[in-house]
Design an enzyme around this catalytic site. Structure first.
Site, PDB file in Angstrom:
ATOM      1  N   LYS A 309       0.871  -1.175   0.000  1.00 42.78           N
ATOM      2  CA  LYS A 309       0.000   0.000   0.000  1.00 42.78           C
ATOM      3  C   LYS A 309       0.910   1.228   0.000  1.00 42.78           C
ATOM      4  CE  LYS A 309      -3.885   2.069   2.407  1.00 42.78           C
ATOM      5  NZ  LYS A 309      -3.401   3.409   2.163  1.00 42.78           N
ATOM      6  N   ARG A 314      -3.492   9.108  -5.039  1.00 48.95           N
ATOM      7  CA  ARG A 314      -4.110   8.246  -6.047  1.00 48.95           C
ATOM      8  C   ARG A 314      -4.080   8.930  -7.405  1.00 48.95           C
ATOM      9  NH1 ARG A 314      -8.544   3.987  -4.499  1.00 48.95           N
ATOM     10  NH2 ARG A 314      -8.567   2.781  -6.405  1.00 48.95           N
ATOM     11  N   GLU A 479       2.578   2.122   3.559  1.00 57.20           N
ATOM     12  CA  GLU A 479       1.730   2.225   4.742  1.00 57.20           C
ATOM     13  C   GLU A 479       1.292   0.873   5.269  1.00 57.20           C
ATOM     14  OE1 GLU A 479      -1.538   4.716   3.289  1.00 57.20           O
ATOM     15  OE2 GLU A 479      -1.387   5.723   5.226  1.00 57.20           O
ATOM     16  N   ARG A 498     -16.837   1.356  -1.454  1.00 61.96           N
ATOM     17  CA  ARG A 498     -15.930   0.857  -0.415  1.00 61.96           C
ATOM     18  C   ARG A 498     -16.255  -0.625  -0.303  1.00 61.96           C
ATOM     19  NH1 ARG A 498     -12.793   3.391   2.648  1.00 61.96           N
ATOM     20  NH2 ARG A 498     -13.791   5.413   2.405  1.00 61.96           N
TER      21      ARG A 498
HETATM   22  P1  ATP Z   1     -10.284   5.746   1.804  1.00 60.99           P
HETATM   23  O1  ATP Z   1      -9.805   5.848   0.404  1.00 60.99           O
HETATM   24  O2  ATP Z   1     -10.368   4.345   2.239  1.00 60.99           O
HETATM   25  O3  ATP Z   1     -11.424   6.646   2.135  1.00 60.99           O
HETATM   26  P2  ATP Z   1      -7.986   7.101   2.265  1.00 60.99           P
HETATM   27  O4  ATP Z   1      -8.137   7.940   1.091  1.00 60.99           O
HETATM   28  O5  ATP Z   1      -7.516   7.734   3.526  1.00 60.99           O
HETATM   29  O6  ATP Z   1      -9.224   6.320   2.692  1.00 60.99           O
HETATM   30  P3  ATP Z   1      -6.337   4.909   2.553  1.00 60.99           P
HETATM   31  O7  ATP Z   1      -6.978   4.448   3.802  1.00 60.99           O
HETATM   32  O8  ATP Z   1      -4.983   5.445   2.689  1.00 60.99           O
HETATM   33  O9  ATP Z   1      -7.114   5.936   1.760  1.00 60.99           O
HETATM   34  O10 ATP Z   1      -6.368   3.650   1.538  1.00 60.99           O
HETATM   35  C1  ATP Z   1      -6.718   3.635   0.234  1.00 60.99           C
HETATM   36  C2  ATP Z   1      -5.727   4.334  -0.680  1.00 60.99           C
HETATM   37  O11 ATP Z   1      -4.479   3.666  -0.737  1.00 60.99           O
HETATM   38  C3  ATP Z   1      -6.170   4.329  -2.115  1.00 60.99           C
HETATM   39  O12 ATP Z   1      -7.107   5.345  -2.352  1.00 60.99           O
HETATM   40  C4  ATP Z   1      -4.874   4.540  -2.884  1.00 60.99           C
HETATM   41  O13 ATP Z   1      -4.652   5.923  -3.048  1.00 60.99           O
HETATM   42  C5  ATP Z   1      -3.810   3.994  -1.952  1.00 60.99           C
HETATM   43  N1  ATP Z   1      -3.098   2.791  -2.452  1.00 60.99           N
HETATM   44  C6  ATP Z   1      -1.774   2.608  -2.354  1.00 60.99           C
HETATM   45  N2  ATP Z   1      -1.402   1.417  -2.831  1.00 60.99           N
HETATM   46  C7  ATP Z   1      -2.514   0.814  -3.288  1.00 60.99           C
HETATM   47  C8  ATP Z   1      -2.760  -0.444  -3.900  1.00 60.99           C
HETATM   48  N3  ATP Z   1      -1.796  -1.338  -4.124  1.00 60.99           N
HETATM   49  N4  ATP Z   1      -4.056  -0.727  -4.236  1.00 60.99           N
HETATM   50  C9  ATP Z   1      -5.042   0.158  -3.999  1.00 60.99           C
HETATM   51  N5  ATP Z   1      -4.863   1.356  -3.410  1.00 60.99           N
HETATM   52  C10 ATP Z   1      -3.616   1.696  -3.047  1.00 60.99           C
END
Ligand code: ATP
Length: 680
Positions: A309, A314, A479, A498
């Site tokens: 992650k 994004r 992360e 989600r």
């Molecule tokens: P959410 O998108 O769940 O509301 P958030 O924006 O705070 O919360 P995170 O909890 O950090 O996001 O987790 C999802 C994000 O992680 C994705 O929106 C993307 O930007 C990021 N990400 C990084 N690596 C990946 C991966 N391998 N697959 C999908 N997402 C990833």
């Protein structure tokens, strides 16, 4: 299927076929919606009104829907209103001839600028009867205001607002009547009220965007059946709703969908409106988990994969090769053009980030293999250490300028980590399994170190191996892990959802309370000691989508560097408002009030040690009414600022329901381990 029916056939009797939709008709519907909290009745009011539009003036369906969802265009168009209170007050004053001080004092007393406008409008002496407003006229007027830029833009915006306000409520103006009684019926169907609320960015009707989508489906199904002289079955309505929801999730643009629906009919939409380069879709999101065993329980017996992650931003990358441009007309206006074709990078929020990452787009041809004519990729952009060839922490990425970046000025290099392929060579791939999408991704794109790489992954369901991968991901400045279903239907890409088929395992969850929270800044306290020239602490809130309110959750003063405090002071000062908005749920105790209140704009990611219940905050207070005797909301203990979430709008902040859920989970875990836990 609506079981509560709105009464009457047509919500607005005075408009005739072919005439532009009267704005007063829309406001009548808004007012009916505002008067109830019953979801089905709201749905029914909207659907009835949209049926009337379809029957009498279908060509106004698009602006009608846009005004209903408080958006002038699809998100990727980048058109924003969100005009500050002071500008609106000035415009109300100049339109009605009322003194600004009186308007400010009204605003102090009433606390709702929409109602202040409605009240001011009633006092206006009318020399001549203005022409009534129409939905398309209001839409055009608001669009013109939103588009004003550059020198003298404030004055031009004020003059645009004045134009609309002086034509508002033409039916009641000049009759010597008192018009709208703002103490009754929440101000009734006043046009001025709804124009002002639109300008502020919140209609505050309790009308969710999703409800409008469902109402639109119901209206079109009924209308199409009526044209064929058929009666509508509940199954047909449900089918129509499901089709429109799916189409909209892949092509979130009413500008594309509504004309196509009018031409081809709702049931043919899937053939004509498909995911397409040029129209960014809302990304698939993941569910948080607290342990690897939770992941194993959830995915038991299924094939799944773990990916790193990455901690960046994004990025949805769209591309069309020069020879294919004519196949994607929308892309010609939404994507950037250069000699290699059309391409753009969109944020999680569908904001066009191409001017932030021109270096990425310039090198696109180095990682796209021959024979690729179009694609939509889902990726994460991260800051890259070119010397040590590794990922850098998120904070480095944030030092990059957001707009108009020139390639020669770039100090922080970025690398794209691609993890999904949503559209490829003319075909959407979202229905394919992740295994198939990943195969295609790896076959058709060429990794280039430090510029474009595939997300690191491992297909394992062995706990120890997942644990090792999690630790490795953290060592690589990530992360944690994203765990995803790999095969079968369950592994399809679900835009804007989600999903339970994507789980996130962050390193911090394992020790702490779970996911971090994204909260809206509502107020601030002046700093003391070293912090006197900036704000020293802030009041934050979660978002309640059910009634469109921001409910306070904590004060925060930890985690900020001096530089961040200075930057926030600069960003927040222009957002100061006289008093809290009526849609802020906060303590009324004088000592709990912040020194200044702000417009709800900034979203910050915050970590917390623990959640507790406190009378000082109002987050999810109604959910705990029974257990606390009322008045206590969930609050954060030892909150710590992590980063600013520029890619989230305030209404994408963590919801009060999610906070309540986190609190309940925490209590359940605590009970399990200690057998008891109190409320402070
Ligand atoms: P959410 O998108 O769940 O509301 P958030 O924006 O705070 O919360 P995170 O909890 O950090 O996001 O987790 C999802 C994000 O992680 C994705 O929106 C993307 O930007 C990021 N990400 C990084 N690596 C990946 C991966 N391998 N697959 C999908 N997402 C990833």
């Amino acid at each position: 299927q609506a079981t509560i029916k709105a009464s009457g056939n047509d919500p607005y009797p005075d408009w005739k076929a072919g005439e532009p939709v009267p704005y007063a008709a829309l406001c009548t519907t808004f007012s009916l919606v505002e008067m109830t909290s019953k979801r089905l009745l709201i749905l029914s009011h909207c659907s009835l009104f949209l049926q009337q539009v379809l029957r009498l003036t279908p060509k106004d369906l698009l602006p009608t829907v846009q005004l209903m969802i408080n958006k002038l265009a699809a998100d990727y168009a980048g058109i924003e209103l969100g005009i500050g209170e002071s500008l609106i007050m000035k415009a109300i004053g100049e339109t009605t001839g009322r003194n600004l001080a009186i308007i400010k004092s009204d605003q102090h007393e009433i606390g709702d600028l929409g109602l202040v406008a409605a009240k001011s409008r009633n006092n206006q002496p009318t020399m001549f009867k203005p022409k009534p407003l129409t939905v398309r006229g209001v839409h055009e007027g608001l669009l013109a205001i939103a588009k004003v830029q550059g020198h003298g833009s404030q004055d031009k915006k004020i003059s645009g607002i004045k134009k609309l306000l002086s034509a508002a409520d033409a039916a009641t103006a000049g009759k010597g009547s008192k018009g709208v009684d703002i103490t009754k019926d929440k101000g009734g169907p006043s046009e001025a009220k709804f124009i002002v609320r639109f300008l502020e960015g919140k209609l505050r009707l309790g009308l969710a965007e999703r409800t409008v989508l469902v109402a639109l489906a119901q209206a079109v199904v009924s209308h199409e059946a009526a044209l064929e002289g058929k009666t509508v079955s509940a199954e047909k309505v449900t089918e129509g709703e499901s089709i429109l929801k799916t189409v909209y999730s892949q092509l979130p643009s009413y500008e594309e969908i509504i004309p196509a629906m009018l031409e081809h009919g709702l049931f043919n939409l899937p053939d004509v409106c498909k995911l397409s380069p040029g129209i960014p879709l809302k990304p698939m999101l993941a569910n948080p988990t607290k342990s690897i065993t939770e992941v194993l329980d959830r995915f038991e017996g299924k094939e799944f994969t773990c990916e790193y992650k990455y901690d960046g931003e994004r990025a949805q990358i769209h591309f069309v090769a020069p020879d294919s441009v004519r196949k994607y007309p929308a892309a010609t206006t939404t994507l950037q053009r250069d000699s290699k074709g059309l391409s753009s990078i969109f944020s999680r929020n569908s904001e066009d980030l191409s001017k932030k990452y021109p270096d990425v787009l310039a090198k696109l041809d180095t990682w796209v293999k021959d024979g690729v004519d179009s694609f939509v990729l889902d990726c994460e952009t991260v800051a890259w250490d070119t010397v040590n060839k590794k990922v850098l922490p998120f904070q480095q990425l944030m030092t990059r300028k957001r707009k108009d970046v020139k390639a020669e000025d770039i100090k922080v290099k970025v690398c794209i980590f691609a993890f999904d392929l949503l559209f490829f060579n003319g075909e959407p791939c979202v229905k394919k399994s992740l295994r198939e999408r990943r195969k295609l991704l790896h076959e058709c794109f060429q990794p280039v170190e430090g510029e474009f790489q595939f997300a690191q992954f491992g297909n394992t369901n062995v706990l120890d191996e997942i644990q090792t991968m999690l630790e490795d991901s953290v060592k690589a400045s990530c992360e944690g892990l994203m765990v995803k279903m790999l095969d079968t239907d369950e592994s399809g890409y679900e835009p804007s959802k989600r999903s339970r088929n994507w789980l996130k395992v962050k390193k911090d969850y394992l020790a702490g309370v779970g996911d971090s929270l994204d909260l809206v800044v509502l107020g601030a306290y002046y700093g003391r000691g070293k912090r006197t020239s900036v704000y020293g602490a802030f009041l934050l809130a979660a978002y309640n989508p059910n009634n469109d309110t921001y409910e306070t959750i904590c004060n925060i003063g930890t985690g900020f560097s001096e530089a961040v405090l200075e930057e926030m002071h600069k960003a927040l000062t222009p957002m100061i408002i006289d008093r809290p908005k009526p849609f802020y749920a906060h303590s009324s105790v004088p000592k709990d009030q912040p020194d200044v209140w702000f417009e709800p704009r900034l979203v910050w990611e915050v970590k917390t040690a623990d959640l507790t219940l406190s009378p000082r905050y109002k987050c999810a207070a109604d959910e705990f009414e029974g257990t606390t005797g009322g008045g206590k909301g969930v609050s954060l203990r030892f909150p710590r600022y992590i980063k600013s979430r520029d890619d989230k709008n305030p209404d994408q902040a963590t919801t009060t329901r999610a906070v309540a859920e986190m609190y309940r989970k925490q209590e359940a875990v605590a009970k399990e381990s200690t057998g008891k836990r109190g409320v402070d």
